[in-house]
Write an enzyme that holds these catalytic residues in place. Structure first.
Site, PDB file in Angstrom:
ATOM      1  CD  GLU A 118      -2.649   1.519   2.246  1.00 41.24           C
ATOM      2  OE1 GLU A 118      -3.307   2.381   2.839  1.00 41.24           O
ATOM      3  OE2 GLU A 118      -2.995  -0.048   3.022  1.00 41.24           O
ATOM      4  CE  LYS A 249      -6.084 -16.337  13.390  1.00 37.94           C
ATOM      5  NZ  LYS A 249      -5.759 -16.718  14.873  1.00 37.94           N
ATOM      6  CG  ASP A 323      -1.910 -16.263  13.590  1.00 37.12           C
ATOM      7  OD1 ASP A 323      -2.571 -15.865  11.427  1.00 37.12           O
ATOM      8  OD2 ASP A 323      -2.374 -16.955  13.777  1.00 37.12           O
ATOM      9  CG  HIS A 414      -3.055   7.681   0.689  1.00 34.64           C
ATOM     10  ND1 HIS A 414      -3.424   8.486   1.331  1.00 34.64           N
ATOM     11  CD2 HIS A 414      -3.558   6.377   0.204  1.00 34.64           C
ATOM     12  CE1 HIS A 414      -3.599   7.485   2.381  1.00 34.64           C
ATOM     13  NE2 HIS A 414      -3.723   6.797   2.037  1.00 34.64           N
TER      14      HIS A 414
END
Length: 425
Positions: A118, A249, A323, A414
């Site tokens: 990104e 999660k 993770d 951006h």
């Protein structure tokens, strides 16, 4: 067969005639034609199995990119981390820092490698890190830690559930001893009970040393779970080793209040002069933005209120062998901006679910170990410090993005960085 454009049409719209419906029905009908050539059923990593999988794929150009010479040399290092191995994906890694952290466990100026595709992300976090460091650094405090597993048991009725709970609460010492036999580093530190009619959830809380510890607590909990099934005076109708109360999660209100992983608060005082000089805005504008966005977060149903923890967390987790799916719960927390009595900006973050480790999992893999070495926190004894540094990184990202939005630079940054071609300086 012509392509169907369903994006702007409802399937019940009159323009869908019988012929179109028949075409859709044909497309959605299960197919029992023979599958493409199957890959090897052996999931383990060996040169022979890797070669078999690439023969199935028949994509030499992809093989050259994913299974290059370095990957081939290192592949046995991945044996305990992946199944059906075919190669490695290369992500660009950018450097953020130095970020000065004044923590209970982390005391240094840290460089942080972030893996991302990104544009503008590294630049934004780096700007926030430099601002924090110029202001004397971020103060960070690890408040608590725990990793949960929550086995669930269903009984015929509430009376049986009550009898089961009465037995369970008399067995805590036994359960802790059983769990301890499965791990040298983990500790079962607390057990609590949640009853929902004839369903009983046991909430096991572990500390996991310097490992993120999810496999560790699963193995330990399973040992206790099997003991319960064998010795419980009340036999459950059915039971499972994890009944979805742990917050694993996923973002949950429970983990916002409590802890999953490591809970850290971090703060910094940014002098008003630096807010103007580095962020090109002022304290009042940033505080007002934070108030408005907090209400927006509430209206959207957000669990916690912040700008973009997930950006920095995902990039850091991927680079450093964490993770990556745990970003789901780690990116829960609260960002607050206030104007203090001196007119300076007091900025803080609280993240109750930082799931990081410096041993185990992917932390020992070649690239990931190299990234942890850059941070200076690879190996035993460093997980608490790593959690405090992680919170500092998130604060850096919050300051930068809120500053950009307050100065109306968010879109232009951006646009500029995402479309840059090549500058050789």
């Amino acid at each position: 067969m012509p392509k169907l454009n369903l994006q702007r049409q409802d399937l019940t719209h009159p323009s869908f005639n019988d012929e179109t419906h028949h075409e859709i029905e044909q497309r959605l009908t299960p197919s029992h034609e023979p599958l493409r050539t199957n890959q090897s059923k052996n999931p383990y990593l060996s040169p022979k199995q890797v070669e078999k999988r690439w023969k199935v794929l028949e994509l030499e150009s992809a093989k050259q990119e994913l299974f290059d010479e370095k990957t081939e040399q290192d592949m046995l290092a991945y044996q305990k981390n992946i199944e059906n191995f075919i190669g490695t994906a290369k992500l660009p890694v950018g450097l953020v820092g130095p970020l000065r952290v004044n923590g209970l466990f982390a005391q240094d100026d840290f460089y942080l490698p972030l893996a991302t595709t990104e544009a503008a992300l590294i630049a934004s976090y780096n700007r926030g890190a430099q601002l924090i460091s110029e202001s004397g650094g971020v103060s960070a405090m690890l408040l608590s830690e725990a990793v949960l597993r929550t086995p669930g048991f269903c009984f015929e009725n509430l009376a049986q559930a009550g009898q089961f709970v009465a037995w369970v609460t008399s067995q805590y010492d036994t359960f802790k001893a059983i769990a301890q036999q499965t791990t040298r580093h983990g500790r079962l530190v607390d057990i609590s009970v949640n009853i929902e009619a004839n369903n009983v959830y046991l909430i096991f809380e572990f500390t996991t040393g310097d490992a993120s510890g999810q496999n560790m607590v699963t193995i330990a909990t399973n040992a206790v779970y099997n003991h319960i099934l064998e010795y419980s005076p009340i036999t459950p109708t059915y039971a499972y080793v994890e009944a979805n109360l742990s917050g694993d999660k996923k973002a949950t209100a429970q983990s916002l209040r409590n802890v999953r992983g490591k809970k850290v608060s971090a703060e910094v005082i940014i002098p008003k002069e630096l807010v103007k000089k580095r962020l090109h805005t002022d304290v009042d504008t940033m505080v007002n933005y934070c108030k408005l966005s907090a209400t927006g977060g509430i209206l959207s149903g957000s669990i916690g209120v912040h700008g973009h923890y997930a950006n920095g967390l995902a990039a850091l987790y991927i680079a450093c062998g964490q993770d990556a799916a745990c970003v789901a719960e780690s990116a829960v927390g609260i960002t607050r901006l206030e104007k203090n009595s001196d007119g300076d900006l007091h900025a803080s973050v609280t993240l109750p679910n930082i799931m990081v480790g410096t041993v185990g999992g992917g932390t020992g893999l070649p690239s990931q170990k190299a990234c942890l070495d850059i941070v200076g926190l690879a190996g035993s004894g460093n997980a608490k410090a790593f959690a405090e540094v992680t919170a500092g990184l998130c604060l850096a990202g919050e300051l930068s993005i809120i500053g950009a939005l307050s100065a109306n630079h968010f879109t232009s940054a951006h646009h500029k960085l995402a479309r840059v071609t090549n500058k050789n300086n």
